[in-house]
Design a protein around this motif. Sequence first.
Motif, mmCIF file in Angstrom:
data_model
loop_
_atom_site.group_PDB
_atom_site.id
_atom_site.type_symbol
_atom_site.label_atom_id
_atom_site.label_comp_id
_atom_site.label_asym_id
_atom_site.label_seq_id
_atom_site.Cartn_x
_atom_site.Cartn_y
_atom_site.Cartn_z
ATOM 1 N N ASP A 175 11.712 -18.039 32.506
ATOM 2 C CA ASP A 175 12.436 -16.648 32.481
ATOM 3 C C ASP A 175 12.613 -16.072 31.076
ATOM 4 O O ASP A 175 13.749 -15.594 30.658
ATOM 5 N N SER A 176 11.478 -16.355 30.676
ATOM 6 C CA SER A 176 11.761 -15.711 28.924
ATOM 7 C C SER A 176 12.180 -16.743 28.182
ATOM 8 O O SER A 176 12.291 -16.546 26.894
ATOM 9 N N VAL A 177 13.029 -17.688 28.387
ATOM 10 C CA VAL A 177 13.568 -18.753 27.581
ATOM 11 C C VAL A 177 12.667 -19.838 27.284
ATOM 12 O O VAL A 177 11.983 -20.573 28.098
ATOM 13 N N VAL A 178 12.326 -20.095 26.060
ATOM 14 C CA VAL A 178 11.580 -21.002 25.393
ATOM 15 C C VAL A 178 12.334 -22.109 24.759
ATOM 16 O O VAL A 178 13.184 -21.885 24.017
ATOM 17 N N VAL A 179 11.784 -23.431 25.025
ATOM 18 C CA VAL A 179 12.759 -24.665 24.782
ATOM 19 C C VAL A 179 11.452 -25.654 24.260
ATOM 20 O O VAL A 179 10.536 -25.908 24.832
ATOM 21 N N ALA A 180 11.681 -26.092 23.024
ATOM 22 C CA ALA A 180 10.839 -27.005 22.248
ATOM 23 C C ALA A 180 11.640 -28.174 21.775
ATOM 24 O O ALA A 180 12.637 -27.939 21.216
ATOM 25 N N ARG A 181 11.042 -29.247 21.874
ATOM 26 C CA ARG A 181 11.503 -30.642 21.523
ATOM 27 C C ARG A 181 10.694 -30.900 20.461
ATOM 28 O O ARG A 181 9.295 -31.101 20.400
ATOM 29 N N ASP A 182 11.046 -31.661 19.273
ATOM 30 C CA ASP A 182 10.133 -32.072 18.001
ATOM 31 C C ASP A 182 10.418 -33.721 18.024
ATOM 32 O O ASP A 182 11.325 -34.354 18.834
ATOM 33 N N SER A 183 9.720 -34.272 17.233
ATOM 34 C CA SER A 183 9.509 -35.838 17.241
ATOM 35 C C SER A 183 10.884 -36.423 16.530
ATOM 36 O O SER A 183 10.979 -37.501 16.920
#
Length: 237
Positions: A175-183
């Motif tokens: 629903d247009s929410v972007v979630v990113a996890r980094d190292s």
Amino acid sequence: MARWLALTVLLLSSWPSPGGLRAQADSSEIDLGGGLRVRRIPRYCPGGSTVTGCFAWEPVGFSFGSEVGLSFARTFARVEPNGRILAALPLASSLYAPFGVTTRMLRTDDLGEHWIPVPWRWVESVAIMVFDAGTDDGVAAGDSGYLWATTDGGLTWTEHGNAAGTTYTELAMRDSVVVARDSAGNVWRAPHGNFDRELIVTDPTAHLTTEGDSVLVRTERDVFRLRRGHAVERTRR
């Protein structure tokens, strides 16, 4: 034949290790939906043994056609509304130019009967790619901490900045929410097409999943629910 044999050896030697971007790039299988998927299978390695890194993708429910390089793609994704399949190739340098392979991304709209290059003007290539459920909106992450977005099912992409030293390991979108996890275990939220990042949590155990209209961030102790237009909901596990 010699040209393709040499290319195959080069691709095998550059196959990403299991420590790379893991949301899709080093998964043993990517479920593309609609009964389609790709899975990694052992391949013969130079020297006569199968060792870490000597694997290739095998399509299920569609075809790679004559595109030999797809076996060694970094990741795949499918656009739900029209069934388009996209493949990102590991061409972050001019290493493959002598072999006539310079494409960064390919797409097919007919289950692999035809593969068409996607315009890509960056040196960096994509390692993770996801699409919002039921839409043509998608996001991608890759080398040098780059983020890209598309609103037309991957036909064109727009850069949304990079972060030197950052390696994104997981992406999720609902629903247009972007979630990113980094190292480093940092989990960031941003609206699609904006990428003004908001830090949600820093936890090396964090893992991203989706549920309905929400992206869930699961850690050993907590679950964070992220929804469009809502504050972060945090519950203990």
